[in-house]
Write an enzyme that holds these catalytic residues in place. Structure first.
Site, PDB file in Angstrom:
ATOM      1  CB  THR A   7      43.134  45.397  45.638  1.00 45.64           C
ATOM      2  OG1 THR A   7      42.253  44.687  44.766  1.00 45.64           O
ATOM      3  CG2 THR A   7      44.569  45.025  45.309  1.00 45.64           C
ATOM      4  N   GLY A   8      41.754  42.897  47.055  1.00 44.55           N
ATOM      5  CA  GLY A   8      41.731  41.443  47.076  1.00 44.55           C
ATOM      6  C   GLY A   8      41.757  40.883  45.668  1.00 44.55           C
ATOM      7  N   GLY A  11      44.368  40.383  39.848  1.00 46.58           N
ATOM      8  CA  GLY A  11      44.625  41.051  38.571  1.00 46.58           C
ATOM      9  C   GLY A  11      45.148  42.462  38.797  1.00 46.58           C
ATOM     10  CE  LYS A  12      40.423  46.440  41.205  1.00 44.34           C
ATOM     11  NZ  LYS A  12      39.637  47.075  42.296  1.00 44.34           N
ATOM     12  CG  ASP A  68      35.759  51.188  43.290  1.00 43.06           C
ATOM     13  OD1 ASP A  68      35.739  50.078  43.854  1.00 43.06           O
ATOM     14  OD2 ASP A  68      34.757  51.658  42.714  1.00 43.06           O
ATOM     15  CE  LYS A 176      44.306  45.771  31.575  1.00 43.82           C
ATOM     16  NZ  LYS A 176      43.704  44.858  32.545  1.00 43.82           N
ATOM     17  CG  HIS A 181      41.220  51.376  33.293  1.00 45.90           C
ATOM     18  ND1 HIS A 181      41.756  50.401  32.496  1.00 45.90           N
ATOM     19  CD2 HIS A 181      40.578  50.713  34.297  1.00 45.90           C
ATOM     20  CE1 HIS A 181      41.448  49.207  32.979  1.00 45.90           C
ATOM     21  NE2 HIS A 181      40.735  49.376  34.064  1.00 45.90           N
ATOM     22  NE  ARG A 182      44.006  48.538  38.075  1.00 39.21           N
ATOM     23  CZ  ARG A 182      43.101  47.926  37.288  1.00 39.21           C
ATOM     24  NH1 ARG A 182      43.467  47.326  36.170  1.00 39.21           N
ATOM     25  NH2 ARG A 182      41.836  47.917  37.635  1.00 39.21           N
TER      26      ARG A 182
HETATM   27  P1  ITT Z   1      38.900  45.063  45.281  1.00 43.07           P
HETATM   28  O1  ITT Z   1      37.686  45.884  45.649  1.00 43.07           O
HETATM   29  O2  ITT Z   1      39.322  44.118  46.339  1.00 43.07           O
HETATM   30  O3  ITT Z   1      40.031  45.919  44.794  1.00 43.07           O
HETATM   31  P2  ITT Z   1      37.201  44.163  43.085  1.00 43.07           P
HETATM   32  O4  ITT Z   1      37.436  43.249  41.923  1.00 43.07           O
HETATM   33  O5  ITT Z   1      35.970  43.928  43.909  1.00 43.07           O
HETATM   34  O6  ITT Z   1      38.509  44.122  44.008  1.00 43.07           O
HETATM   35  P3  ITT Z   1      36.166  46.686  42.068  1.00 43.07           P
HETATM   36  O7  ITT Z   1      34.990  46.756  42.972  1.00 43.07           O
HETATM   37  O8  ITT Z   1      36.956  47.933  41.824  1.00 43.07           O
HETATM   38  O9  ITT Z   1      37.247  45.638  42.579  1.00 43.07           O
HETATM   39  O10 ITT Z   1      35.675  46.074  40.681  1.00 43.07           O
HETATM   40  C1  ITT Z   1      36.376  46.313  39.523  1.00 43.07           C
HETATM   41  C2  ITT Z   1      35.887  45.372  38.435  1.00 43.07           C
HETATM   42  O11 ITT Z   1      35.946  46.051  37.172  1.00 43.07           O
HETATM   43  C3  ITT Z   1      36.804  44.164  38.310  1.00 43.07           C
HETATM   44  O12 ITT Z   1      36.407  43.086  39.139  1.00 43.07           O
HETATM   45  C4  ITT Z   1      36.698  43.843  36.832  1.00 43.07           C
HETATM   46  O13 ITT Z   1      35.549  43.070  36.597  1.00 43.07           O
HETATM   47  C5  ITT Z   1      36.511  45.222  36.202  1.00 43.07           C
HETATM   48  N1  ITT Z   1      37.816  45.779  35.794  1.00 43.07           N
HETATM   49  C6  ITT Z   1      38.520  46.783  36.400  1.00 43.07           C
HETATM   50  N2  ITT Z   1      39.688  46.990  35.789  1.00 43.07           N
HETATM   51  C7  ITT Z   1      39.750  46.105  34.774  1.00 43.07           C
HETATM   52  C8  ITT Z   1      40.715  45.811  33.796  1.00 43.07           C
HETATM   53  O14 ITT Z   1      41.885  46.437  33.767  1.00 43.07           O
HETATM   54  N3  ITT Z   1      40.429  44.865  32.908  1.00 43.07           N
HETATM   55  C9  ITT Z   1      39.272  44.190  32.944  1.00 43.07           C
HETATM   56  N4  ITT Z   1      38.314  44.374  33.858  1.00 43.07           N
HETATM   57  C10 ITT Z   1      38.545  45.330  34.776  1.00 43.07           C
END
Ligand code: ITT
Length: 196
Positions: A7-8, A11-12, A68, A176, A181-182
């Site tokens: 992932t980039g 936050g994740k 994702d 959190k 969800h995560r």
């Molecule tokens: P990577 O693909 O590099 O992992 P990304 O941010 O592009 O990064 P996604 O396509 O999975 O990843 O988009 C997920 C989006 O959903 C993220 O950018 C947030 O805007 C939202 N999101 C996911 N989990 C969240 C959380 O725990 N809290 C708040 N927003 C979240």
């Protein structure tokens, strides 16, 4: 054993790296291996997570895990969904995405503001892994009318958490992880790996 976190999104990384390390993985960032960008061309969280995990495994030669995730809003017929990261356009900031969401929701009454986050985690042992491990967690809540709190990332400032009666961005990081969800998807992943 080494595992690339595909992932980039910092936050994740913050929400996953320490738990994966606690489980016993030697977690490495995809940036350390100059993993290139990959187009998320799938139509589901599952497809996109597989695309990202496979790509990172291919470019690093290491096992990979990808996340994702996104926000499903009932009043918006499921949007922004898989497009959550780019809701306000390619390269949009979290702030810009929130502004767009609040605007789209401005006439929606309180009882119709229900929403949920989804997180799909995929682990692939190598790029041709024929049985990727797929885990899913979701988190029910609703969309606030203004932002609250500074913790977390993404849509956390506008996601109301019924369990704790506050915004997700007002939760302590450890809390959190318990509710989200995560956090739920990670618990499933660890349960599956223990059984393996
Ligand atoms: P990577 O693909 O590099 O992992 P990304 O941010 O592009 O990064 P996604 O396509 O999975 O990843 O988009 C997920 C989006 O959903 C993220 O950018 C947030 O805007 C939202 N999101 C996911 N989990 C969240 C959380 O725990 N809290 C708040 N927003 C979240």
């Amino acid at each position: 054993s080494k595992l690339v976190l595909a992932t980039g999104n910092q936050g994740k990384v913050k929400e996953m790296a320490s738990l994966l390390a606690d489980f016993g993985f030697d977690v490495v960032a995809q940036s350390d291996y100059q993993v290139s960008e990959v187009a998320e061309t799938g139509t589901t969280f599952i497809e996109n997570a597989i695309i990202k995990a496979r790509h990172a495994a291919k470019e690093t030669g290491l096992p990979a895990i990808a996340d994702d995730s996104g926000l499903e809003v009932d009043a918006l017929k499921g949007a922004p969904g898989i497009y959550s990261a780019r809701y306000a356009g390619e390269g949009a900031s979290d702030q810009q995405n929130i502004v767009k969401l609040l605007e789209a929701m401005k006439d929606v009454p309180a009882e119709q503001r229900t929403a949920r986050f989804h997180c799909v985690l995929v682990m692939m042992r190598h790029e041709n892994d024929p049985t990727p491990l797929v885990c899913h967690g979701s988190w029910e809540g609703s969309i606030l009318t203004e932002t609250h709190g500074d913790n977390g990332f993404g849509y956390d400032p506008v996601f109301w958490v019924p369990e704790d009666q506050c915004a997700s961005a007002e939760l302590e990081p450890a809390r959190k992880k318990q509710l989200s969800h995560r956090g739920k998807a990670l618990q499933q992943l660890f349960a599956a790996l223990k059984d393996a």
